[in-house]
Design a protein around this motif. Structure first.
Motif, PDB file in Angstrom:
ATOM      1  N   THR A 253       0.835  -1.205   0.000  1.00  0.00           N
ATOM      2  CA  THR A 253       0.000   0.000   0.000  1.00  0.00           C
ATOM      3  C   THR A 253       0.867   1.252   0.000  1.00  0.00           C
ATOM      4  O   THR A 253       0.618   2.194  -0.748  1.00  0.00           O
ATOM      5  N   THR A 254       1.886   1.270   0.846  1.00  0.00           N
ATOM      6  CA  THR A 254       2.786   2.426   0.885  1.00  0.00           C
ATOM      7  C   THR A 254       3.490   2.612  -0.451  1.00  0.00           C
ATOM      8  O   THR A 254       3.642   3.736  -0.938  1.00  0.00           O
ATOM      9  N   PHE A 255       3.937   1.513  -1.052  1.00  0.00           N
ATOM     10  CA  PHE A 255       4.596   1.590  -2.355  1.00  0.00           C
ATOM     11  C   PHE A 255       3.657   2.164  -3.404  1.00  0.00           C
ATOM     12  O   PHE A 255       4.078   2.976  -4.247  1.00  0.00           O
ATOM     13  N   SER A 256       2.386   1.778  -3.362  1.00  0.00           N
ATOM     14  CA  SER A 256       1.406   2.327  -4.307  1.00  0.00           C
ATOM     15  C   SER A 256       1.291   3.838  -4.157  1.00  0.00           C
ATOM     16  O   SER A 256       1.231   4.568  -5.145  1.00  0.00           O
ATOM     17  N   GLY A 257       1.269   4.314  -2.911  1.00  0.00           N
ATOM     18  CA  GLY A 257       1.205   5.753  -2.688  1.00  0.00           C
ATOM     19  C   GLY A 257       2.418   6.480  -3.229  1.00  0.00           C
ATOM     20  O   GLY A 257       2.301   7.553  -3.832  1.00  0.00           O
ATOM     21  N   VAL A 258       3.606   5.886  -3.049  1.00  0.00           N
ATOM     22  CA  VAL A 258       4.843   6.500  -3.555  1.00  0.00           C
ATOM     23  C   VAL A 258       4.835   6.551  -5.081  1.00  0.00           C
ATOM     24  O   VAL A 258       5.214   7.567  -5.690  1.00  0.00           O
ATOM     25  N   VAL A 259       4.390   5.461  -5.712  1.00  0.00           N
ATOM     26  CA  VAL A 259       4.337   5.422  -7.180  1.00  0.00           C
ATOM     27  C   VAL A 259       3.358   6.469  -7.705  1.00  0.00           C
ATOM     28  O   VAL A 259       3.648   7.178  -8.695  1.00  0.00           O
ATOM     29  N   LEU A 260       2.212   6.603  -7.063  1.00  0.00           N
ATOM     30  CA  LEU A 260       1.224   7.594  -7.498  1.00  0.00           C
ATOM     31  C   LEU A 260       1.757   9.017  -7.323  1.00  0.00           C
ATOM     32  O   LEU A 260       1.528   9.882  -8.178  1.00  0.00           O
ATOM     33  N   LEU A 261       2.465   9.274  -6.232  1.00  0.00           N
ATOM     34  CA  LEU A 261       3.064  10.596  -6.043  1.00  0.00           C
ATOM     35  C   LEU A 261       4.133  10.870  -7.102  1.00  0.00           C
ATOM     36  O   LEU A 261       4.243  11.995  -7.601  1.00  0.00           O
ATOM     37  N   ALA A 262       4.919   9.843  -7.433  1.00  0.00           N
ATOM     38  CA  ALA A 262       5.919  10.008  -8.492  1.00  0.00           C
ATOM     39  C   ALA A 262       5.238  10.312  -9.817  1.00  0.00           C
ATOM     40  O   ALA A 262       5.695  11.163 -10.596  1.00  0.00           O
ATOM     41  N   GLY A 263       4.116   9.630 -10.086  1.00  0.00           N
ATOM     42  CA  GLY A 263       3.357   9.917 -11.301  1.00  0.00           C
ATOM     43  C   GLY A 263       2.844  11.335 -11.320  1.00  0.00           C
ATOM     44  O   GLY A 263       2.890  12.026 -12.355  1.00  0.00           O
ATOM     45  N   TYR A 264       2.344  11.805 -10.167  1.00  0.00           N
ATOM     46  CA  TYR A 264       1.879  13.194 -10.073  1.00  0.00           C
ATOM     47  C   TYR A 264       3.003  14.174 -10.409  1.00  0.00           C
ATOM     48  O   TYR A 264       2.807  15.121 -11.184  1.00  0.00           O
ATOM     49  N   ILE A 265       4.191  13.954  -9.835  1.00  0.00           N
ATOM     50  CA  ILE A 265       5.313  14.867 -10.052  1.00  0.00           C
ATOM     51  C   ILE A 265       5.734  14.882 -11.517  1.00  0.00           C
ATOM     52  O   ILE A 265       5.968  15.942 -12.111  1.00  0.00           O
ATOM     53  N   VAL A 266       5.803  13.698 -12.142  1.00  0.00           N
ATOM     54  CA  VAL A 266       6.218  13.612 -13.549  1.00  0.00           C
ATOM     55  C   VAL A 266       5.214  14.320 -14.450  1.00  0.00           C
ATOM     56  O   VAL A 266       5.587  15.148 -15.298  1.00  0.00           O
ATOM     57  N   PHE A 267       3.930  14.002 -14.297  1.00  0.00           N
ATOM     58  CA  PHE A 267       2.910  14.601 -15.159  1.00  0.00           C
ATOM     59  C   PHE A 267       2.788  16.108 -14.926  1.00  0.00           C
ATOM     60  O   PHE A 267       2.622  16.884 -15.871  1.00  0.00           O
ATOM     61  N   ASP A 268       2.888  16.524 -13.659  1.00  0.00           N
ATOM     62  CA  ASP A 268       2.765  17.947 -13.356  1.00  0.00           C
ATOM     63  C   ASP A 268       3.949  18.726 -13.918  1.00  0.00           C
ATOM     64  O   ASP A 268       3.788  19.858 -14.391  1.00  0.00           O
ATOM     65  N   SER A 269       5.149  18.133 -13.869  1.00  0.00           N
ATOM     66  CA  SER A 269       6.323  18.804 -14.436  1.00  0.00           C
ATOM     67  C   SER A 269       6.176  18.983 -15.944  1.00  0.00           C
ATOM     68  O   SER A 269       6.525  20.030 -16.496  1.00  0.00           O
TER      69      SER A 269
END
Length: 418
Positions: A253-269
């Motif tokens: 579950t924690t790993f899923s949250g980290v991956v989603l946050l990484a996705g947010y950062i990449v797409f937002d950049s």
């Protein structure tokens, strides 16, 4: 707004609720619109439609596929008109404007943050005998936000004088697609991690941006930029490693949250960089807001209809009037917040805006802990303080560098900033 029992994050019960599966389903829905659109654009370009086209559809196709191709050099703060420097006689008015902007930004985004966590982490319709149900479709919330932002931007453009538009409309679709995906990742991540963790992750996105600039574009950075990036990294690590353990949260579950946050950062950049490139055309920020949200509404409503999720979400709204109020207010805060962003940067510049929004992030963490009971240890609190100290140091150093760059002789340029 804190009513309803909090449900601990857990692995989803079925593939239909698993975030990665939902991501690919949503992406397939967007592709069903993007691919035909891409083929049409290529068809019109190969036919040289700009010179051979005729009929009542010609202006629409010309605007969507070709545009006027008139570009202009935009200002560093986002193609905004030069802002008037305050004079001594207007000091009181400038102070009132600053207070208005700060209050508007804080109210809009603090309320938005509280509601975002409420909608994504708590149940609706809970009683003594019924545990209630959670709203699961993050894409519908993105659609709600974008449809209101589209309406507000359209009305603003209709009522005020705007620059002559030059960009081909389809170019907004790239920023729109990445903006939708970043927002979806942001909402979805709250199912797996706490809101304070998400806020700190957003604050630390300067680190991958600097790494990408160094590796891809070979950009140069000042020593203070490396120092503040290191401080942000240390602060975030202190917060994450000192968080109180939760027996409900699994490693997956924690790993899923980290991956989603990484996705947010990449797409937002990508969104910010693509929008910056679009500002080379003569357009206002509100025109940008309108163009991006046109495609955002098209992509999200198309995907929701294909999945049958639109009616399901409407039925959820009909069952829970409290959710309806939260979803509408969430969208209003998001749209009003964007307008306050444009107005604040126009009146006071990017540095003042950054300070206000950095304070907002700190207040958002405090408010989330007070309302939703997140526990922060002493070391975690020190980590948060280190992060925001580093952010304020970046603002101060950047403003000093801008003042110094204005005094440089012609032909000399300062190093690239993040």
């Amino acid at each position: 707004m804190a009513t309803g029992e909090e449900m601990p994050p857990a692995l989803q019960d079925s593939w239909g609720d698993f975030w990665l599966f939902r991501f690919f389903i949503n992406a397939a829905g967007y592709a069903s619109i993007v691919i035909p659109g891409f083929l049409l654009i290529q068809y019109f370009k190969r036919r040289n439609y700009l010179e051979t086209g005729r009929g009542i559809c010609f202006p629409v196709i010309k605007s969507c596929v070709f545009g006027s191709e008139v570009k202009t050099v935009h200002a560093e703060d986002g193609s905004l008109p030069p802002r008037a420097e305050p004079t001594e006689s207007s000091t009181a008015r400038q102070v009132l404007k600053l207070l208005f902007c700060a209050a508007g930004l804080q109210a809009s985004y603090l309320t938005w943050g509280v509601l975002q966590e409420r909608v994504m982490t708590r149940t609706y319709g809970a009683t003594e005998t019924d545990p209630g149900e959670k709203f699961k479709d993050s894409q519908f919330l993105v659609f709600m936000n974008r449809i209101l932002a589209f309406t507000v931007a359209g009305l603003y453009c209709a009522m005020t004088k705007q620059p002559r538009h030059g960009a081909a409309m389809y170019k907004y679709s790239f920023a729109s697609l990445s903006n939708i995906l970043s927002s979806w990742c942001q909402y979805e991540a709250l199912k797996y991690i706490s809101f304070p963790t998400q806020v700190l992750a957003k604050a630390s996105k300067v680190i991958p941006v600097m790494m990408m600039g160094k590796l891809v574009s070979h950009k140069s950075y000042e020593y203070w930029e490396y120092l503040t990036a290191a401080l942000i990294s240390v602060g975030v690590s202190m917060f994450l490693l000192s968080s109180a353990p939760n027996r409900h949260v699994s490693t997956v579950t924690t790993f899923s949250g980290v991956v989603l946050l990484a996705g947010y950062i990449v797409f937002d950049s990508f969104t910010s960089n693509w929008q910056d490139a679009l500002f080379t055309y003569k357009m206002s920020p509100v025109q940008m807001m309108f163009g991006v949200n046109v495609f955002s509404c098209l992509f999200t409503v198309g995907s929701l209809l294909e999945q049958g999720a639109l009616l399901e979400s409407v039925h959820f709204m009909a069952r829970h009037s409290e959710f309806t109020a939260h979803a509408v207010l969430l969208s209003v805060c998001s749209a009003c917040g964007q307008l306050f962003i444009f107005y604040t940067i126009n009146q006071f510049g990017a540095a003042v805006f950054t300070i206000i929004m950095t304070l907002r992030q700190a207040f958002a963490i405090l408010l989330s802990c007070l309302i939703y009971g997140h526990t922060v240890t002493v070391v975690g609190g020190l980590g948060v303080a280190v992060v925001f100290m580093a952010l304020f140091l970046r603002v101060y150093a950047r403003s000093r560098m801008k003042k110094r760059s204005k005094k440089l002789p012609p032909g000399e340029t300062p190093v690239q900033k993040v």
